[in-house]
Design an enzyme around this catalytic site. Sequence first.
Site, PDB file in Angstrom:
ATOM      1  N   GLU A  10      -6.039   5.700 -56.858  1.00  0.00           N
ATOM      2  CA  GLU A  10      -5.837   6.793 -55.898  1.00  0.00           C
ATOM      3  C   GLU A  10      -4.667   7.691 -56.284  1.00  0.00           C
ATOM      4  O   GLU A  10      -4.640   8.871 -55.932  1.00  0.00           O
ATOM      5  CB  GLU A  10      -5.616   6.221 -54.486  1.00  0.00           C
ATOM      6  CG  GLU A  10      -6.853   5.566 -53.874  1.00  0.00           C
ATOM      7  CD  GLU A  10      -7.075   4.124 -54.306  1.00  0.00           C
ATOM      8  OE1 GLU A  10      -6.367   3.641 -55.226  1.00  0.00           O
ATOM      9  OE2 GLU A  10      -7.958   3.466 -53.719  1.00  0.00           O
ATOM     10  N   HIS A 103      -0.518   4.410 -54.587  1.00  0.00           N
ATOM     11  CA  HIS A 103      -0.637   5.362 -53.471  1.00  0.00           C
ATOM     12  C   HIS A 103       0.228   4.903 -52.301  1.00  0.00           C
ATOM     13  O   HIS A 103       0.658   3.746 -52.247  1.00  0.00           O
ATOM     14  CB  HIS A 103      -2.100   5.455 -53.023  1.00  0.00           C
ATOM     15  CG  HIS A 103      -2.704   4.105 -52.776  1.00  0.00           C
ATOM     16  ND1 HIS A 103      -2.504   3.406 -51.613  1.00  0.00           N
ATOM     17  CD2 HIS A 103      -3.429   3.295 -53.588  1.00  0.00           C
ATOM     18  CE1 HIS A 103      -3.105   2.233 -51.696  1.00  0.00           C
ATOM     19  NE2 HIS A 103      -3.671   2.129 -52.890  1.00  0.00           N
ATOM     20  N   HIS A 115      -3.617   3.938 -47.895  1.00  0.00           N
ATOM     21  CA  HIS A 115      -4.168   2.728 -47.269  1.00  0.00           C
ATOM     22  C   HIS A 115      -3.346   1.545 -47.770  1.00  0.00           C
ATOM     23  O   HIS A 115      -2.525   1.704 -48.692  1.00  0.00           O
ATOM     24  CB  HIS A 115      -5.658   2.536 -47.613  1.00  0.00           C
ATOM     25  CG  HIS A 115      -5.914   2.180 -49.046  1.00  0.00           C
ATOM     26  ND1 HIS A 115      -5.990   3.125 -50.045  1.00  0.00           N
ATOM     27  CD2 HIS A 115      -6.076   0.985 -49.673  1.00  0.00           C
ATOM     28  CE1 HIS A 115      -6.217   2.535 -51.212  1.00  0.00           C
ATOM     29  NE2 HIS A 115      -6.261   1.230 -51.010  1.00  0.00           N
ATOM     30  N   GLU A 134       1.064  -1.385 -50.827  1.00  0.00           N
ATOM     31  CA  GLU A 134       0.706  -2.205 -51.992  1.00  0.00           C
ATOM     32  C   GLU A 134       1.849  -2.281 -53.006  1.00  0.00           C
ATOM     33  O   GLU A 134       2.055  -3.326 -53.632  1.00  0.00           O
ATOM     34  CB  GLU A 134      -0.560  -1.627 -52.638  1.00  0.00           C
ATOM     35  CG  GLU A 134      -1.760  -1.784 -51.718  1.00  0.00           C
ATOM     36  CD  GLU A 134      -3.007  -1.051 -52.202  1.00  0.00           C
ATOM     37  OE1 GLU A 134      -3.098  -0.714 -53.388  1.00  0.00           O
ATOM     38  OE2 GLU A 134      -3.894  -0.823 -51.356  1.00  0.00           O
TER      39      GLU A 134
HETATM   40 ZN    ZN Z   1      -7.287   1.611 -55.374  1.00  0.00          ZN
END
Ligand code: ZN
Length: 272
Positions: A10, A103, A115, A134
């Site tokens: 992303e 991201h 996300h 993340e």
């Molecule tokens: Zn991804």
Amino acid sequence: MRVLISVDMEGIAGVTGHEDVWPGSVPYGRFRRLMTDEANAAVAGAFSGGATSVVVNDSHDGMRNILYEELDPRAELISGYDKALCMVEGVSDAQAAVFIGYHAMAGTARAVLDHTISGAQTHNWYLNGIRVGEAQLNAALCGYFKVPVVAVSGDDKLAAQVQSSLPGTRSIVVKESLHREAARSLPRGEVLSLITSEVTEAVRNYRKIAPIAAVRPATIRVEFSRSGFADLAALLPDARRIDDRTLEVSGASIVEAWRLADVMLRLCGSGS
Ligand SMILES: [Zn+2]
């Protein structure tokens, strides 16, 4: 020294929409090539910064995106699913980690495809009470193995979150996000040379960056997007229900807590 390069999709320059990163869509074929190019730019940087071996871990979706035949032939590739350490598989015998194409965390305004772990199933994630994305979760997993995350690339919103949560980690900004599905990317040549030069410096100075201190014990709290997912995840006996959509798991270490959180996600995989 060995460097792990974890590559998500992303945060790759030029990526702006869900279709760009969804295997099976028409645009996806173009963007997996751009993802491979940014991985290669990072591999080149790692070697020029002093790495003697580099392992690239494909970290997006089903983790079969990077084109092996177009990857720098000096790099090993970990691809496919499943993997115990997921996005940082391969970190246990590395001395430094680099995250490419990452991201912003779920719920970030004006950030391309923000996300955390599973956009469909979960919203906010917390590690020992602190909201994480993340980059932060994976940096904590790297910390368990005493491996510092020396550089992270993606959009400007991710960079702001990395700067406030991962001291010493170099942020590489390849695009300015304007909306969840719009961004202004740097010129392509500039993106690739920037990644190579920043990763070179980051790897060269890896000893100056402290790994995230091992989180012991570790508690991961997951806010599911729907109560139905939480109902299924709650089948895991170790899961504690916090409210209708929120569950919590704890382990002696981040690795144990991550495994339990991973099981919760698998339990709710087919739910609604
Ligand atoms: Zn991804």
